[in-house]
Structures are given as structure tokens and as C-alpha cells.
Design a protein around this motif. Structure first.
Motif, short mmCIF file in Angstrom:
data_model
loop_
_atom_site.label_atom_id
_atom_site.label_comp_id
_atom_site.label_asym_id
_atom_site.label_seq_id
_atom_site.Cartn_x
_atom_site.Cartn_y
_atom_site.Cartn_z
N GLU A 98 -26.63 37.87 69.34
CA GLU A 98 -26.62 36.99 67.79
C GLU A 98 -25.65 36.04 67.68
OE1 GLU A 98 -25.66 39.68 64.57
OE2 GLU A 98 -26.10 38.15 63.18
N ASP A 162 -27.21 42.91 69.21
CA ASP A 162 -26.47 42.82 67.94
C ASP A 162 -25.20 43.33 68.23
OD1 ASP A 162 -25.52 42.29 65.57
OD2 ASP A 162 -27.45 42.88 64.30
N ASP A 165 -23.93 45.12 64.06
CA ASP A 165 -25.01 45.24 62.97
C ASP A 165 -24.58 45.99 61.78
OD1 ASP A 165 -27.59 44.85 62.09
OD2 ASP A 165 -28.24 46.62 62.51
N GLY A 166 -24.66 45.19 60.64
CA GLY A 166 -24.18 45.92 59.42
C GLY A 166 -22.59 45.55 59.31
N TRP A 311 -32.63 41.36 67.44
CA TRP A 311 -31.86 42.00 67.78
C TRP A 311 -31.49 43.17 66.54
CZ3 TRP A 311 -30.94 36.57 67.71
CH2 TRP A 311 -30.61 36.15 66.52
N ASP A 312 -32.13 43.06 65.24
CA ASP A 312 -31.73 43.54 64.14
C ASP A 312 -32.76 44.76 64.18
OD1 ASP A 312 -29.52 42.97 62.77
OD2 ASP A 312 -30.86 41.15 61.86
MG LIG Z 1 -27.54 42.62 62.44
#
Ligand SMILES: [Mg+2]
Ligand SMILES: Nc1ncnc2c1ncn2[C@@H]1O[C@H](COP(=O)(O)OS(=O)(=O)O)[C@@H](OP(=O)(O)O)[C@H]1O
Length: 372
Positions: A98, A162, A165-166, A311-312
Motif C-alpha cells: 500500500e 496491507d 488495514d483499518g 491488499w484490502d
Molecule cells: Mg486497507
């Protein structure tokens, strides 16, 4: 004369198996075994980086000011660590990550660059030789981060990462995930998700936190405690056995900009769901469905123009499939990881246990038809 021992001959003598059976088992056991172990190590190390940042840099002040700089440090640090480990074991594999190092370059990026370098060295010091550590202190950290610039595509193998993530969940001290997957000829073959804040056992929500989920194509999905030593047992995970959608629980994004809460609620109503949705950041949603904490993950798009990133979804996608579930976009089309850095052939995401998946897609389609 006997040749050198191979995995097959070792299995044959250990378990007194016919050679043909031993050969079959050894191919199965060995498939991506090294990649699996390295990916677990990388995700564990990166999760430690994120947790160190959370403890050291996130304060009441950064939270009230909505200061995003701690997550930035952790994002770059986690990507540097994962890419560095991947390069060491698989130097020829490109990475779709990312982040890029733009914000860390030159005089403008000096403060951030020093923070990231210090963090990476502090968390992974014992895993690095002194040469590597001093290289990280110089320019290698930027190079490691920029190993994530690959364009992706349909041929050969590449990783996708990622690092956090979040990000919003991370800042709130709630759910976030470190996600790493291996894509071969456009299909996900290995996925790892590290969820440092996810309870290990959902029946004990206040109990121990930290889950790592891993799946290799054809080998099932497993969970283990995050940061457990490697002798710690992995246990298989399976999607829920719920057959009746009215008994189901569904999960969705916390952020209303990432997934359309009102359309999700209409779909749930059509499925007879009465329980409130579980709102959770990151690919921890896939992990929750994979181990049966929830039955359905709905990600109905809000924006016409937003394109999901590989990547998500790559790690979550294989973990759900290997746990006995299915994943598609809102039209029932499998997610296509062969196009590049984005899922440009898909719109939104739906994941559910296999038994109820068709019914869920039917409700998604019926709801969208009514709305339009
Ligand atoms: Mg993400
Ligand atoms: N407009 C829009 N629509 C859909 N998705 C978007 C959008 N904008 C961003 N993103 C991506 O959403 C990722 C986090 O979403 P999650 O559902 O996992 O978490 S959240 O509850 O919404 O925070 C988030 O991942 P991270 O940036 O790694 O946190 C983004 O890649």
C-alpha cells in the motif's frame, strides 16, 4: 543404491507408507511451506511494530487532536519489516504494497524517516544482523518500503501487503490487521492476517487478544495465537453451520464512507436478520466469518468511482474459501486479483458461509434492483 533422502522417502520410512502415498502426502505438505512460514514470521514482526507504536506514540492528546502521525509511522515501519523479510527469503518476488517512501524522502521527510528507522530497529533488533541494522539506519529502509511498488498482473508470483488495514480502528485501539498474501498467476494461493486486538476466543470477549489466521490453497484455514512461539498449536477454522439466514449475524465496516450501511441493513432485513450488525474495521471481518463468529460480510459500495485495492481483500478471500465459505462481488462475480493493484473488474464485496451464500447474493441483487 539409495539416493539422498527426500521428503517422500523420509515419510515412507517414518510411517511405513508405500512410496506412491508418501509422494502424494509430501507434495501436499510441502506446497508453499516455506512461503507460509516466512509470511507468518513477517506478519508477526509487523504486528509487533504496530503494537509498539500504539503503546509509545498514541496518547490522549494524539487521539483528541485526531493526529494521524502515529499510524503513519506504524504503516511505514510495518511495510519496511515485511518487505525486508520477504526480500531475504524470496529476493525475486515482487510486492504490491500500500505504501511508498515519498513522504520519508529528503529533508522534509527526515523526522518521519528517523522515527520509522528507530522504531524498526527497536522492534526487530534481535532479528537483524548489525550490518542489516546499520543499513536500515541509512537508506535501506526507503528501498525496503519501495519494494512494494509492483504493478501486479496476471502472470507469475507476487505478494500483496496491507501493513495496517483499518487505520482508523488502529487509532481507536480497536480492530486492525496486518495482511499479507501471495498471488500466483492471478490467484491467491496463500494468505495471512494478523489481528492483534481480536479476542482469541469470541466466547470470551474479554479474554486473551491476538489472532493470526493463515490459509494455503487446498490446505484449509487455521488460527493460532499471534506471537505464539512456533511450537504453539494451530487449530483449523470453519465457517458457521447456520443454515437459516434469519439466525445469521452480519458484519460491515465501521466507516459509512467505506460501505453503505443503509443498503446493508435493507439486505439484512430481506434475509430476516434481526441481530444488529457487527461493525469492525479491517480484514478482521473476514477472519470473523471464517471462524463462525459471524455468517456474512457485506461491503456494498458507497461511491460509484472507488475501486477496491487487492491488499484490502486478498488474504481474507483465501481464508474464507479455505474455511468453507465463498466470496464474490455484489453481482456474484469472483474477485479478480489478476488485473493489477486494484479489483477494477469488481464492485463491492460479499462473503458468507457456503450454505447461505446464494441466498445472500439473491438478497443483494433484489435490494439493488429495488433501489435503482
Ligand atoms: Mg486497507
Ligand atoms: N471510499 C471507499 N470505499 C471503500 N473502501 C475504502 C474507501 N476509501 C478507503 N477504503 C479502504 O477501506 C479500508 C478499510 O475499510 P474497512 O472496512 O476494512 O474498515 S473501516 O471499518 O471502514 O475502517 C481502507 O484500508 P486502510 O487504508 O488500510 O485502513 C481503504 O483501503
Amino acid at each position: 543404491a539409495r539416493g539422498p533422502a527426500t521428503p517422500a522417502t523420509t515419510l515412507r520410512s517414518l510411517y511405513k507408507l508405500p512410496l506412491t502415498t508418501a509422494r502424494k502426502i509430501s507434495t501436499h505438505v510441502a506446497y508453499l511451506a516455506k512461503e507460509r512460514a516466512v509470511a507468518i514470521e513477517a506478519v508477526e514482526r509487523a504486528s509487533q511494530v504496530c503494537q509498539a507504536v500504539f503503546q509509545r506514540l498514541i496518547t490522549a492528546e494524539t487521539l483528541t487532536k485526531k493526529d494521524k502521525s502515529p499510524v503513519t509511522v506504524a504503516d511505514f515501519g510495518a511495510q519496511a519489516v515485511v518487505n525486508h523479510i520477504l526480500e531475504r527469503y524470496f529476493p525475486d518476488d515482487p510486492v504490491v504494497g500500500e505504501e511508498d517512501s515519498k513522504d520519508l524522502q529528503g529533508e522534509e521527510g527526515r523526522v518521519l524517516r528517523e522515527k520509522v528507522t528507530e522504531l524498526v530497529n527497536a522492534t526487530t533488533g534481535d532479528a537483524m544482523s548489525s550490518d542489516e541494522a546499520s543499513c536500515f539506519a541509512r537508506s535501506c529502509i526507503l528501498r525496503a518500503i519501495d519494494r512494494g511498488q509492483y504493478a501486479g498482473g496476471p502472470r507469475g508470483r507476487h505478494w500483496t501487503l496491507d501493513p495496517i488495514d483499518g487505520t482508523k480502528g488502529f487509532l481507536r485501539g480497536e480492530q486492525f490487521a496486518v495482511c499479507l498474501a501471495l498471488i500466483i498467476d492471478g490467484q491467491v494461493h496463500l494468505g495471512v492476517v494478523g489481528c492483534p486486538n481480536l479476542p482469541y476466543d469470541m466466547s470470551k470477549p474479554d479474554g486473551e487478544r491476538g489472532v493470526l489466521m493463515v490459509a494455503v490453497k487446498g490446505q484449509g484455514a487455521f488460527q493460532r495465537k499471534l506471537s505464539a512461539d512456533s511450537s504453539e498449536q494451530e487449530t483449523p477454522v470453519h465457517v458457521s453451520g447456520v443454515q437459516n439466514t434469519s439466525d445469521a449475524v452480519f458484519c460491515e465496516s465501521v466507516e459509512a464512507q467505506h460501505s453503505d450501511h443503509s443498503t446493508n441493513a435493507n439486505i439484512a432485513r430481506l434475509l430476516g436478520i434481526t441481530k444488529p450488525s457487527v461493525r469492525m474495521d479491517s480484514q478482521c471481518k473476514y477472519a470473523s466469518v471464517a471462524r463462525g463468529d459471524a455468517e456474512i460480510y457485506l461491503r456494498l459500495p458507497v461511491s460509484e468511482t472507488y475501486v477496491e485495492k487487492i491488499w484490502d481483500h486478498a488474504s481474507g478471500n483465501i481464508i474464507i474459501h479455505e474455511a468453507g465459505g465463498r466470496v464474490s462481488d455484489i453481482n456474484g462475480k469472483p474477485l479478480d486479483f489478476s488485473i493489477g493493484r486494484t479489483l477494477s473488474a469488481n464492485k463491492g464485496v460479499v462473503a458468507a458461509s457456503a450454505k447461505i451464500f446464494d441466498e445472500v447474493i439473491g438478497a443483494v441483487q433484489a435490494t439493488l434492483a429495488k433501489d435503482n
